[in-house]
Design a protein around this motif. Structure first.
Motif, PDB file in Angstrom:
ATOM      1  N   LYS A 181       6.630   9.368  19.042  1.00 55.40           N
ATOM      2  CA  LYS A 181       5.551   8.526  19.576  1.00 55.40           C
ATOM      3  C   LYS A 181       5.671   7.084  19.096  1.00 55.40           C
ATOM      4  N   ASN A 182       6.737   6.772  18.373  1.00 56.23           N
ATOM      5  CA  ASN A 182       6.934   5.405  17.852  1.00 56.23           C
ATOM      6  C   ASN A 182       5.725   4.926  17.052  1.00 56.23           C
ATOM      7  N   THR A 183       5.148   5.812  16.261  1.00 57.98           N
ATOM      8  CA  THR A 183       3.905   5.498  15.567  1.00 57.98           C
ATOM      9  C   THR A 183       3.980   5.885  14.095  1.00 57.98           C
ATOM     10  N   VAL A 184       3.438   5.021  13.253  1.00 58.00           N
ATOM     11  CA  VAL A 184       3.252   5.323  11.834  1.00 58.00           C
ATOM     12  C   VAL A 184       1.755   5.314  11.549  1.00 58.00           C
ATOM     13  N   TYR A 185       1.344   6.204  10.656  1.00 59.59           N
ATOM     14  CA  TYR A 185      -0.079   6.382  10.363  1.00 59.59           C
ATOM     15  C   TYR A 185      -0.366   6.123   8.892  1.00 59.59           C
ATOM     16  N   LEU A 186      -1.610   5.766   8.613  1.00 61.99           N
ATOM     17  CA  LEU A 186      -2.093   5.694   7.238  1.00 61.99           C
ATOM     18  C   LEU A 186      -3.445   6.392   7.197  1.00 61.99           C
ATOM     19  N   GLN A 187      -3.463   7.600   6.653  1.00 63.11           N
ATOM     20  CA  GLN A 187      -4.708   8.328   6.469  1.00 63.11           C
ATOM     21  C   GLN A 187      -5.320   7.883   5.155  1.00 63.11           C
ATOM     22  N   VAL A 247       0.837  -1.204   0.000  1.00 64.99           N
ATOM     23  CA  VAL A 247       0.000   0.000   0.000  1.00 64.99           C
ATOM     24  C   VAL A 247       0.872   1.255   0.000  1.00 64.99           C
ATOM     25  N   ALA A 248       1.760   1.361   1.000  1.00 63.54           N
ATOM     26  CA  ALA A 248       2.583   2.569   1.116  1.00 63.54           C
ATOM     27  C   ALA A 248       3.793   2.283   1.989  1.00 63.54           C
ATOM     28  N   ALA A 249       4.835   3.097   1.813  1.00 58.23           N
ATOM     29  CA  ALA A 249       6.041   2.977   2.628  1.00 58.23           C
ATOM     30  C   ALA A 249       6.589   4.366   2.925  1.00 58.23           C
ATOM     31  N   THR A 299      -2.391   8.687   2.637  1.00 59.26           N
ATOM     32  CA  THR A 299      -1.179   9.386   3.040  1.00 59.26           C
ATOM     33  C   THR A 299      -0.526   8.652   4.206  1.00 59.26           C
ATOM     34  N   ILE A 300       0.740   8.304   4.036  1.00 59.64           N
ATOM     35  CA  ILE A 300       1.491   7.667   5.113  1.00 59.64           C
ATOM     36  C   ILE A 300       2.341   8.722   5.807  1.00 59.64           C
ATOM     37  N   SER A 301       2.422   8.634   7.134  1.00 60.60           N
ATOM     38  CA  SER A 301       3.234   9.568   7.905  1.00 60.60           C
ATOM     39  C   SER A 301       3.731   8.846   9.151  1.00 60.60           C
ATOM     40  N   ARG A 302       4.638   9.484   9.870  1.00 60.82           N
ATOM     41  CA  ARG A 302       5.154   8.865  11.094  1.00 60.82           C
ATOM     42  C   ARG A 302       5.524   9.938  12.103  1.00 60.82           C
TER      43      ARG A 302
END
Length: 124
Positions: free
Chosen positions: A75-81, A47-49, A68-71
Protein backbone atom coordinates in the motif's frame (compact mmCIF):
# COMPACT_ATOMS: atom_id res chain seq x y z
CA UNK A 1 9.25 10.00 -3.69
CA UNK A 2 6.42 12.22 -2.45
CA UNK A 3 5.05 11.71 1.05
CA UNK A 4 1.60 12.59 2.43
CA UNK A 5 1.11 12.34 6.20
CA UNK A 6 -2.34 12.16 7.80
CA UNK A 7 -4.14 11.04 10.95
CA UNK A 8 -3.24 13.80 13.37
CA UNK A 9 -5.76 15.42 15.67
CA UNK A 10 -6.69 16.38 19.20
CA UNK A 11 -6.71 13.65 21.85
CA UNK A 12 -6.76 13.51 25.64
CA UNK A 13 -3.77 12.28 27.60
CA UNK A 14 -3.75 8.50 27.70
CA UNK A 15 -5.47 8.24 24.35
CA UNK A 16 -4.30 6.88 21.02
CA UNK A 17 -3.82 8.05 17.45
CA UNK A 18 -2.61 6.32 14.30
CA UNK A 19 -0.65 8.34 11.78
CA UNK A 20 -0.31 7.25 8.17
CA UNK A 21 2.19 8.29 5.52
CA UNK A 22 1.32 7.49 1.91
CA UNK A 23 4.25 7.47 -0.51
CA UNK A 24 4.13 7.86 -4.25
CA UNK A 25 6.62 6.11 -6.49
CA UNK A 26 7.71 2.52 -6.85
CA UNK A 27 10.98 3.09 -5.00
CA UNK A 28 9.20 3.41 -1.64
CA UNK A 29 9.79 -0.21 -0.78
CA UNK A 30 13.55 0.25 -1.28
CA UNK A 31 13.86 2.84 1.45
CA UNK A 32 13.99 2.95 5.21
CA UNK A 33 11.35 5.29 6.62
CA UNK A 34 11.20 7.46 9.69
CA UNK A 35 8.91 9.61 11.76
CA UNK A 36 10.07 12.87 13.33
CA UNK A 37 8.27 15.57 15.29
CA UNK A 38 8.70 19.24 15.98
CA UNK A 39 7.13 21.14 18.84
CA UNK A 40 6.86 24.96 18.80
CA UNK A 41 10.21 26.57 19.51
CA UNK A 42 12.06 23.27 19.44
CA UNK A 43 14.21 21.45 16.93
CA UNK A 44 12.86 18.57 14.88
CA UNK A 45 13.48 15.33 16.75
CA UNK A 46 13.55 11.67 15.87
CA UNK A 47 10.64 9.44 16.86
CA UNK A 48 10.98 6.10 15.08
CA UNK A 49 12.44 4.40 12.01
CA UNK A 50 11.79 1.17 10.11
CA UNK A 51 13.84 -0.76 7.56
CA UNK A 52 12.65 -1.41 3.99
CA UNK A 53 11.16 -4.82 4.85
CA UNK A 54 9.70 -3.78 8.18
CA UNK A 55 11.88 -6.32 9.93
CA UNK A 56 13.81 -3.84 12.04
CA UNK A 57 12.57 -0.84 14.02
CA UNK A 58 14.30 1.82 16.07
CA UNK A 59 12.66 4.15 18.60
CA UNK A 60 13.55 7.24 20.55
CA UNK A 61 13.72 6.51 24.27
CA UNK A 62 10.90 8.98 24.89
CA UNK A 63 8.38 6.89 22.89
CA UNK A 64 9.70 3.35 23.36
CA UNK A 65 6.94 1.05 24.60
CA UNK A 66 4.19 3.52 23.64
CA UNK A 67 4.62 4.02 19.88
CA UNK A 68 4.83 1.39 17.15
CA UNK A 69 6.08 1.97 13.62
CA UNK A 70 5.03 -0.38 10.83
CA UNK A 71 4.72 -0.40 7.05
CA UNK A 72 2.71 -2.01 4.28
CA UNK A 73 4.78 -1.97 1.10
CA UNK A 74 1.84 -3.19 -0.98
CA UNK A 75 0.00 0.00 0.00
CA UNK A 76 3.08 2.27 -0.09
CA UNK A 77 2.24 3.31 3.46
CA UNK A 78 4.08 3.62 6.76
CA UNK A 79 2.20 3.92 10.05
CA UNK A 80 2.86 5.26 13.52
CA UNK A 81 0.55 3.86 16.18
CA UNK A 82 0.71 6.14 19.21
CA UNK A 83 -0.69 4.87 22.51
CA UNK A 84 -0.63 6.27 26.05
CA UNK A 85 -0.17 9.75 24.64
CA UNK A 86 1.19 12.49 26.86
CA UNK A 87 0.91 16.29 26.57
CA UNK A 88 4.65 16.38 25.77
CA UNK A 89 3.93 14.37 22.60
CA UNK A 90 2.20 17.46 21.17
CA UNK A 91 3.99 18.42 17.95
CA UNK A 92 3.80 18.41 14.18
CA UNK A 93 4.71 14.91 13.04
CA UNK A 94 6.62 14.36 9.81
CA UNK A 95 7.33 11.21 7.86
CA UNK A 96 10.57 10.94 5.93
CA UNK A 97 12.32 8.56 3.56
CA UNK A 98 15.99 7.66 3.72
CA UNK A 99 18.04 6.91 0.61
CA UNK A 100 19.17 3.67 2.24
CA UNK A 101 17.02 0.52 2.55
CA UNK A 102 18.77 -0.73 5.68
CA UNK A 103 20.05 2.20 7.72
CA UNK A 104 17.90 3.15 10.73
CA UNK A 105 18.95 6.71 11.33
CA UNK A 106 17.87 9.21 13.98
CA UNK A 107 19.48 12.11 12.14
CA UNK A 108 17.38 14.64 10.23
CA UNK A 109 20.14 15.21 7.67
CA UNK A 110 20.16 11.55 6.60
CA UNK A 111 16.58 11.66 5.34
CA UNK A 112 16.17 12.92 1.81
CA UNK A 113 12.37 13.09 1.31
CA UNK A 114 9.89 14.71 3.70
CA UNK A 115 6.12 14.90 3.99
CA UNK A 116 4.19 18.04 4.89
CA UNK A 117 3.49 17.17 8.53
CA UNK A 118 0.36 16.46 10.55
CA UNK A 119 -0.51 18.15 13.86
CA UNK A 120 -0.91 16.04 17.00
CA UNK A 121 -2.24 17.79 20.09
CA UNK A 122 -2.54 15.98 23.43
CA UNK A 123 -4.56 17.72 26.12
CA UNK A 124 -4.00 17.12 29.82
Amino acid sequence: VQLQASGGGLVQAGGSLRLSCLASGRTFRNKSMGWFRQAPGKEREFVAAISWSGGRQYYADSVKGRFTISRDNAKNTVYLQMDSLKPEDTAVYYCAADQSPLRLSDKVDEYYYWGQGTQVTVSS
